[in-house]
Design a protein around this motif. Structure first.
Motif, short mmCIF file in Angstrom:
data_model
loop_
_atom_site.label_atom_id
_atom_site.label_comp_id
_atom_site.label_asym_id
_atom_site.label_seq_id
_atom_site.Cartn_x
_atom_site.Cartn_y
_atom_site.Cartn_z
N LEU A 1 0.82 -1.21 0.00
CA LEU A 1 0.00 0.00 0.00
C LEU A 1 0.86 1.26 0.00
O LEU A 1 0.59 2.21 -0.75
CB LEU A 1 -0.92 0.00 1.21
CG LEU A 1 -2.16 -0.90 1.16
CD1 LEU A 1 -2.81 -0.98 2.54
CD2 LEU A 1 -3.16 -0.40 0.13
N LEU A 2 1.90 1.27 0.83
CA LEU A 2 2.77 2.44 0.92
C LEU A 2 3.47 2.71 -0.41
O LEU A 2 3.45 3.83 -0.93
CB LEU A 2 3.81 2.23 2.02
CG LEU A 2 3.29 2.26 3.46
CD1 LEU A 2 4.36 1.73 4.42
CD2 LEU A 2 2.90 3.68 3.85
N ILE A 3 4.09 1.68 -0.98
CA ILE A 3 4.86 1.87 -2.21
C ILE A 3 3.95 2.18 -3.39
O ILE A 3 4.36 2.87 -4.34
CB ILE A 3 5.73 0.62 -2.48
CG1 ILE A 3 6.70 0.41 -1.32
CG2 ILE A 3 6.51 0.78 -3.78
CD1 ILE A 3 7.45 -0.91 -1.40
N ALA A 4 2.72 1.68 -3.36
CA ALA A 4 1.80 1.91 -4.47
C ALA A 4 1.42 3.37 -4.61
O ALA A 4 1.03 3.81 -5.71
CB ALA A 4 0.54 1.06 -4.29
N LEU A 5 1.53 4.16 -3.54
CA LEU A 5 1.14 5.57 -3.62
C LEU A 5 2.02 6.34 -4.61
O LEU A 5 1.50 6.93 -5.58
CB LEU A 5 1.19 6.20 -2.23
CG LEU A 5 0.21 5.63 -1.19
CD1 LEU A 5 0.44 6.27 0.17
CD2 LEU A 5 -1.23 5.83 -1.64
N PRO A 6 3.35 6.37 -4.43
CA PRO A 6 4.16 7.08 -5.43
C PRO A 6 4.23 6.34 -6.78
O PRO A 6 4.39 6.98 -7.82
CB PRO A 6 5.55 7.16 -4.77
CG PRO A 6 5.58 6.05 -3.79
CD PRO A 6 4.18 5.91 -3.30
N MET A 7 4.10 5.00 -6.74
CA MET A 7 4.13 4.25 -8.00
C MET A 7 2.96 4.66 -8.90
O MET A 7 3.11 4.71 -10.13
CB MET A 7 4.08 2.75 -7.73
CG MET A 7 4.20 1.90 -8.98
SD MET A 7 5.84 1.96 -9.74
CE MET A 7 6.75 0.89 -8.61
N THR A 8 1.82 4.95 -8.30
CA THR A 8 0.66 5.41 -9.08
C THR A 8 1.01 6.69 -9.84
O THR A 8 0.73 6.81 -11.04
CB THR A 8 -0.53 5.67 -8.15
OG1 THR A 8 -0.88 4.45 -7.49
CG2 THR A 8 -1.73 6.18 -8.93
N LEU A 9 1.62 7.63 -9.17
CA LEU A 9 1.98 8.89 -9.81
C LEU A 9 3.00 8.67 -10.92
O LEU A 9 2.93 9.31 -11.97
CB LEU A 9 2.53 9.87 -8.76
CG LEU A 9 1.51 10.70 -7.97
CD1 LEU A 9 0.53 9.81 -7.20
CD2 LEU A 9 2.23 11.63 -7.00
N ILE A 10 3.95 7.76 -10.69
CA ILE A 10 4.98 7.50 -11.70
C ILE A 10 4.36 6.89 -12.95
O ILE A 10 4.67 7.30 -14.08
CB ILE A 10 6.07 6.59 -11.12
CG1 ILE A 10 6.93 7.37 -10.11
CG2 ILE A 10 6.96 6.02 -12.22
CD1 ILE A 10 7.96 6.52 -9.41
N ILE A 11 3.49 5.90 -12.79
CA ILE A 11 2.90 5.23 -13.95
C ILE A 11 1.95 6.17 -14.69
O ILE A 11 1.82 6.08 -15.91
CB ILE A 11 2.20 3.93 -13.51
CG1 ILE A 11 3.25 2.94 -12.98
CG2 ILE A 11 1.44 3.29 -14.67
CD1 ILE A 11 2.69 1.61 -12.53
N ILE A 12 1.28 7.08 -13.98
CA ILE A 12 0.43 8.05 -14.66
C ILE A 12 1.23 8.91 -15.62
O ILE A 12 0.73 9.32 -16.67
CB ILE A 12 -0.32 8.92 -13.62
CG1 ILE A 12 -1.46 8.11 -12.99
CG2 ILE A 12 -0.86 10.20 -14.24
CD1 ILE A 12 -2.18 8.81 -11.87
N THR A 13 2.51 9.16 -15.30
CA THR A 13 3.37 9.94 -16.21
C THR A 13 4.03 9.06 -17.28
O THR A 13 4.94 9.50 -17.97
CB THR A 13 4.47 10.67 -15.43
OG1 THR A 13 5.32 9.71 -14.77
CG2 THR A 13 3.88 11.62 -14.41
N GLU A 14 3.58 7.81 -17.40
CA GLU A 14 4.07 6.86 -18.39
C GLU A 14 5.51 6.41 -18.11
O GLU A 14 6.28 6.14 -19.03
CB GLU A 14 3.96 7.44 -19.82
CG GLU A 14 3.88 6.38 -20.89
CD GLU A 14 3.76 6.95 -22.30
OE1 GLU A 14 3.68 6.16 -23.25
OE2 GLU A 14 3.76 8.20 -22.43
#
Length: 359
Positions: A68-81
């Protein structure tokens, strides 16, 4: 001299906002994942023995907390492709740093802070290679995945450090008084609120979607694409470092191979939660539901006696279906838009021509 002219006004609408608000909220992939999560929980409560035990909730949330913790910034990274495959290796390296410094007699808070800083440095290095050197994030983070894991194993070898201050290990395993919810959920909720506000309610969040949709257009509009991505990779490394400290305390174990393979669980949960691997689309509530769905499904299947190999197969099938369904829906929407455009074109062609000016 008189002239007669015909003027027409064309109104352009954004299709998503042409629908009623309740449809925009309910008929989304994120809400579909939340509904599926509710169904899985309901079926598990009825059909799986001991699933309704408070201990099940406790162990479930403890296990998924690092994801859950790591998924937070990972979401933002993947949104930027972009993507970050090094997060699990940073967790392992942070765990080793925590263990070595604690074993050397350094106070645990100082050791934990140093481990988090090491994670931040790992994220900075990823961001430097991606934004300054200009390398693709997939290649960079595959390389740093091996690099950080190699450093972690090299520092500690095949041994493990298992002695940590008891008050800290008990805190990592403690629950919020009167509930089966682990204490780690408090910092997670705080971070989730911060990331949700950042992504959905600030100009910075809008720039992330703009970059994911078209980074060249975003750059021409004045967005500093490199700096934005650099910040995201730094955040990813920092949060992974914090997750490594928690992982170490939870299992009272510092090893170089801690969290091996966790990066795939994180990415699977993010994609299952509705974030597009092609960038430009996603929401944090869907990602959180995706992580919990994978956790609840795995927990219920284990309680039902299903082996871990079968659980991995089911999780993989869910991920493939989520990606395929997103691509299929996008294809259908594109075809529908093309068909609407053709109908409008034919309607425009059949319309009477405007009279020419007369003198």
């Amino acid at each position: 001299m008189t002239a007669t002219t015909a003027s027409t006004a064309t109104v352009r609408t954004y299709r998503a906002y042409a629908r009623p608000a309740w449809r925009r909220i309910l008929f989304t992939r994120e809400m579909a994942i939340i509904a599926l999560l509710a169904i899985v929980i309901g079926v598990s409560l009825v059909a799986v023995p001991h699933f309704d035990n408070p201990l099940t909730v406790t162990y479930l949330l403890r296990d998924v907390a690092p994801i859950l913790l790591i998924a937070l910034p990972m979401t933002l990274i993947i949104i930027t492709e972009e993507i970050d495959l090094s997060v699990a290796s940073i967790v392992g390296l942070s765990s080793v740093i925590t263990g070595l410094l604690t074993h050397a007699g350094i106070p645990f808070p100082v050791a934990a802070l140093a481990a988090i800083l090491v994670g931040a440095v790992g994220g900075v290095f990823n961001g430097f290679l991606v934004t300054v050197v200009g390398l693709p994030s997939l290649a960079v983070t595959i390389g740093t995945l091996a690099l950080y894991r190699g450093i972690a194993v090299g520092l500690l070898g095949t041994t493990a450090i298992t002695e940590f201050p008891r008050e800290w290990t008990e805190l990592a395993k403690a629950n919020i008084p009167g509930t089966p919810v682990p204490v780690i959920m408090i910092p997670f909720v705080v971070l989730a609120v911060v990331f949700a506000v950042l992504l959905h309610f600030t100009p910075f969040g809008r720039t992330l979607y703009a970059i994911g949709l078209n980074k060249e257009a975003a750059a021409f509009s004045g967005i500093d694409v490199g700096r934005t991505k650099f910040i995201l990779f730094t955040l990813s490394g920092t949060v992974a470092g914090f997750a490594g400290v928690y992982f170490t305390l939870l299992y009272s174990n510092a090893r170089g191979d801690n969290a091996m393979g966790m990066e795939l669980q994180v990415i699977a949960a993010v994609l299952l939660g509705g974030v597009s691997i092609f960038g430009g689309r996603g929401a944090l509530h869907g990602v959180i539901a995706g992580v919990l769905l994978i956790g609840v499904l795995g927990s219920s299947l284990r309680l039902a006696g299903v082996t871990s190999d079968i659980i991995n197969v089911i999780t993989g099938v869910l991920l493939i279906l989520s990606v395929v369904s997103a691509s299929l829906l996008a294809w259908l929407q594109k075809r529908r838009s093309a068909a609407i455009g053709k109908r409008k074109g034919r309607a425009g062609g059949d319309a009477p021509a405007a009279p020419r000016p007369t003198r």
